[in-house]
Design a protein around this motif. Structure first.
Motif: not given
Length: 145
Positions: A80-83, A86-88, A96-98, A124-125
């Motif tokens: 999640v910190c990479g590929k 997405e920036p939030y 990008t996935s749950q 959840r995301h």
């Protein structure tokens, strides 16, 4: 007398390549994140699961109001910190996935043990703060459906 820098430079370059994965193992904020929020293979995911897991992870002195356990591999959460993120807002990343999650909410009453929790299960995301490519904080106030 001449000294060749070739071998010394090679050792230095190899050290740069090998060191980052080793540092990930020793990052105290990442390890705290794992302790508080990571559970690859939960048993039960019910109220007893929350009571037991919160106690065993040291989250009950005083009773933590809410805590989310993310069920997935360490690699998928790190991604999640990479590929796979997405920036939030505010320098956070959203997956990008749950992920499967269990949310443990304190039932109220005394903030001191014994703590009792109500479990909620779902997908959840997740939203995380990252440092050096590693998740170090789970933003529990943000859950998109």
């Amino acid at each position: 007398m001449t000294v060749s820098l070739g071998p010394l430079l090679l050792v230095f370059m190899l050290d740069l390549v090998v060191t980052p994965p080793a540092l990930a193992q020793d990052d105290p904020r990442y390890n705290k994140f794992l302790s508080q929020h990571y559970d690859a293979k939960p048993r039960g995911r019910d109220d007893r699961y929350c009571d037991r897991t919160m106690r065993s992870r040291g989250l009950t002195s005083p009773c933590k109001d809410i805590n989310t356990f993310v069920h997935g591999s360490k690699d998928s959460i790190k991604a999640v910190c990479g590929k796979d993120g997405e920036p939030y807002r505010n320098n956070l990343r959203i997956s990008t996935s749950q992920f499967q999650v269990t949310i443990c909410k304190h039932r109220g009453g005394s903030p001191w043990p014994p703590c009792r929790y109500r479990a909620s299960r779902g997908s959840r995301h997740i939203v995380v703060a990252c440092e050096n490519g590693l998740p170090v904080h789970l933003d529990e106030s943000v859950f998109s459906q």
